[in-house]
Design a protein around this motif. Structure first.
Motif, PDB file in Angstrom:
ATOM      1  N   PRO A 142      25.612  20.987  26.294  1.00 35.95           N
ATOM      2  CA  PRO A 142      24.999  19.736  25.764  1.00 35.95           C
ATOM      3  C   PRO A 142      23.447  19.394  25.328  1.00 35.95           C
ATOM      4  O   PRO A 142      23.064  20.330  25.388  1.00 35.95           O
ATOM      5  N   HIS A 195      20.299  17.916  15.301  1.00 34.78           N
ATOM      6  CA  HIS A 195      19.359  19.132  14.353  1.00 34.78           C
ATOM      7  C   HIS A 195      20.816  19.989  13.876  1.00 34.78           C
ATOM      8  O   HIS A 195      21.450  20.255  14.683  1.00 34.78           O
ATOM      9  N   HIS A 234      20.910  22.286  17.185  1.00 36.32           N
ATOM     10  CA  HIS A 234      22.520  21.562  18.787  1.00 36.32           C
ATOM     11  C   HIS A 234      23.666  22.058  17.522  1.00 36.32           C
ATOM     12  O   HIS A 234      23.904  22.695  18.442  1.00 36.32           O
ATOM     13  N   SER A 270      24.352  24.199  15.306  1.00 28.16           N
ATOM     14  CA  SER A 270      24.182  26.210  15.732  1.00 28.16           C
ATOM     15  C   SER A 270      25.152  26.348  17.079  1.00 28.16           C
ATOM     16  O   SER A 270      25.799  27.346  17.044  1.00 28.16           O
ATOM     17  N   PHE A 276      23.171  27.507  25.741  1.00 25.15           N
ATOM     18  CA  PHE A 276      22.603  26.753  25.546  1.00 25.15           C
ATOM     19  C   PHE A 276      21.290  27.369  24.291  1.00 25.15           C
ATOM     20  O   PHE A 276      22.034  28.257  23.911  1.00 25.15           O
ATOM     21  N   VAL A 317      16.697  27.502  15.927  1.00 16.66           N
ATOM     22  CA  VAL A 317      17.542  27.985  14.631  1.00 16.66           C
ATOM     23  C   VAL A 317      15.869  27.074  13.898  1.00 16.66           C
ATOM     24  O   VAL A 317      14.964  26.153  15.329  1.00 16.66           O
ATOM     25  N   ALA A 346      10.752  25.754  14.904  1.00 16.62           N
ATOM     26  CA  ALA A 346      11.848  25.667  15.203  1.00 16.62           C
ATOM     27  C   ALA A 346      11.828  23.966  15.256  1.00 16.62           C
ATOM     28  O   ALA A 346      10.656  23.136  14.922  1.00 16.62           O
TER      29      ALA A 346
HETATM   30  P1  AMP Z   1      17.662  19.258  23.278  1.00 14.22           P
HETATM   31  O1  AMP Z   1      18.439  18.124  23.054  1.00 14.22           O
HETATM   32  O2  AMP Z   1      16.464  18.794  23.308  1.00 14.22           O
HETATM   33  O3  AMP Z   1      18.091  19.514  25.010  1.00 14.22           O
HETATM   34  O4  AMP Z   1      18.678  20.275  23.286  1.00 14.22           O
HETATM   35  C1  AMP Z   1      20.149  20.896  22.929  1.00 14.22           C
HETATM   36  C2  AMP Z   1      20.280  21.909  23.045  1.00 14.22           C
HETATM   37  O5  AMP Z   1      19.870  23.092  21.887  1.00 14.22           O
HETATM   38  C3  AMP Z   1      19.230  22.963  24.476  1.00 14.22           C
HETATM   39  O6  AMP Z   1      20.373  24.035  24.690  1.00 14.22           O
HETATM   40  C4  AMP Z   1      18.815  23.599  23.287  1.00 14.22           C
HETATM   41  O7  AMP Z   1      17.518  25.388  24.006  1.00 14.22           O
HETATM   42  C5  AMP Z   1      19.082  23.367  22.151  1.00 14.22           C
HETATM   43  N1  AMP Z   1      17.842  23.566  20.947  1.00 14.22           N
HETATM   44  C6  AMP Z   1      17.352  23.046  20.489  1.00 14.22           C
HETATM   45  N2  AMP Z   1      16.309  23.184  19.658  1.00 14.22           N
HETATM   46  C7  AMP Z   1      16.943  23.995  19.440  1.00 14.22           C
HETATM   47  C8  AMP Z   1      16.709  24.974  18.055  1.00 14.22           C
HETATM   48  N3  AMP Z   1      15.446  24.898  16.985  1.00 14.22           N
HETATM   49  N4  AMP Z   1      17.803  26.195  17.751  1.00 14.22           N
HETATM   50  C9  AMP Z   1      18.916  26.251  18.263  1.00 14.22           C
HETATM   51  N5  AMP Z   1      18.727  25.706  19.274  1.00 14.22           N
HETATM   52  C10 AMP Z   1      18.307  24.663  20.051  1.00 14.22           C
END
Ligand code: AMP
Length: 283
Positions: free
Chosen positions: A28, A34, A37, A39, A146, A176, A183
């Motif tokens: 999700p 980026h 996501h 990874s 997640f 990442v 981050a």
């Molecule tokens: P978001 O689009 O910000 O809601 O993030 C979607 C998913 O990507 C969530 O599970 C976040 O925790 C994960 N996520 C966001 N930034 C990073 C990052 N820098 N490294 C790893 N996972 C991330």
């Protein structure tokens, strides 16, 4: 990559995949993808036969004064990146599809949703757990992935899935970072060049804490005061919190004890709020 916008179609596709014996992984996201996501998409791919990435900027997890309207969006770019990373399906519903008129059902994990992030964003986690429940019921995954970047979210989603008997495994992928430690976050695009430089203070503060702990420091108060001084040098607009929690319970602790501590922080640079965290082993 198949692009699906409707709940019923997504459920039918997921059902078919299950009937064919495919192991489904879901990632999700709110889009503006980026490497963080991506990874997670690759991690899901390595555990599953088929990966569904979801893209939905979820209005219920934004507070009334937050950045829902200006949250960055670029569907064409996301389609390309998700496909390249190995997603087989992109589920990108609109708001009406996820919250039909008159929607009045929410999922709330009490307690932990009210601390740290929850204290500063009171309705945030209710929105997160509600939309994740909807996504799980729509994509019918065996595995949901997640990011540790949002540690409290990962904790709450895992707790929700367990307590509501969702038949899904939750996997948390590592954070990442940019080369200088920042981050990755979709919100980093809001930072000016100067704020972007100063924002590296979050990672430096966490690394400093790690060094103090390695040297034997066990007082959260001592570590916090040094972290706050280091952050203050970067002239943030505001520091919401620097918190020390036990990873197993997400309860705050002032005395650091084995096996590990999670240090989480939220800091504003200009009008951009950044969060980060690190889990540090304690011997
Ligand atoms: P978001 O689009 O910000 O809601 O993030 C979607 C998913 O990507 C969530 O599970 C976040 O925790 C994960 N996520 C966001 N930034 C990073 C990052 N820098 N490294 C790893 N996972 C991330």
């Amino acid at each position: 990559m198949q692009v699906i916008q409707h709940v019923a179609e997504m459920q039918a596709v997921a059902e078919l995949l299950r009937a064919r014996g495919k192991r489904i992984g879901v990632v999700p996201t709110m889009g503006y993808l980026h490497e963080g996501h991506l990874s997670l998409v690759r991690l899901a791919r390595s555990h599953c036969d088929t990966v569904i990435a979801t893209l939905f900027v979820n209005p219920t997890q934004f507070g009334p004064t937050e950045d829902f309207e200006r949250y960055p969006r670029d569907l064409d770019r996301d389609l390309k990146l998700a496909a390249e990373a190995g997603a087989d399906t992109l589920f990108c519903p609109d708001t009406k599809e996820m919250y039909p008129d008159g929607s009045a059902t929410f999922v709330d994990v009490e307690g932990v949703s009210a601390v740290l992030e929850g204290k500063f964003r009171p309705t945030h986690f209710r929105g997160v757990t509600t939309v994740v429940a909807k996504i799980l019921n729509t994509t019918k995954p065996h595995l949901a992935v997640f990011g540790q970047k949002d540690a409290q979210q990962a904790f709450l989603v895992t707790k929700m899935a367990r307590e509501l008997n969702f038949d899904v495994q939750i996997l948390v992928g590592p954070t990442v970072r940019e080369q200088d430690g920042l981050a990755l976050s979709s919100r980093n695009v809001y930072l000016s060049a100067d704020e972007r430089l100063r924002a590296t203070a979050l990672f430096r503060a966490l690394k400093h804490a790690e060094m103090l702990i390695a040297r034997g420091e066990r007082s959260a108060a001592h570590i916090r005061s040094q972290m706050l001084a280091l952050l203050a040098d970067a002239a943030p607009a505001k520091i919401d919190y620097v918190a020390f929690v036990r990873p197993a319970s997400f309860q705050e602790t002032e005395l650091l004890e084995p096996p590990s501590v999670l240090i989480a922080l939220a800091v504003w640079f200009g009008s951009t709020r950044l969060i980060d965290n690190m889990t540090i082993p304690i011997s």
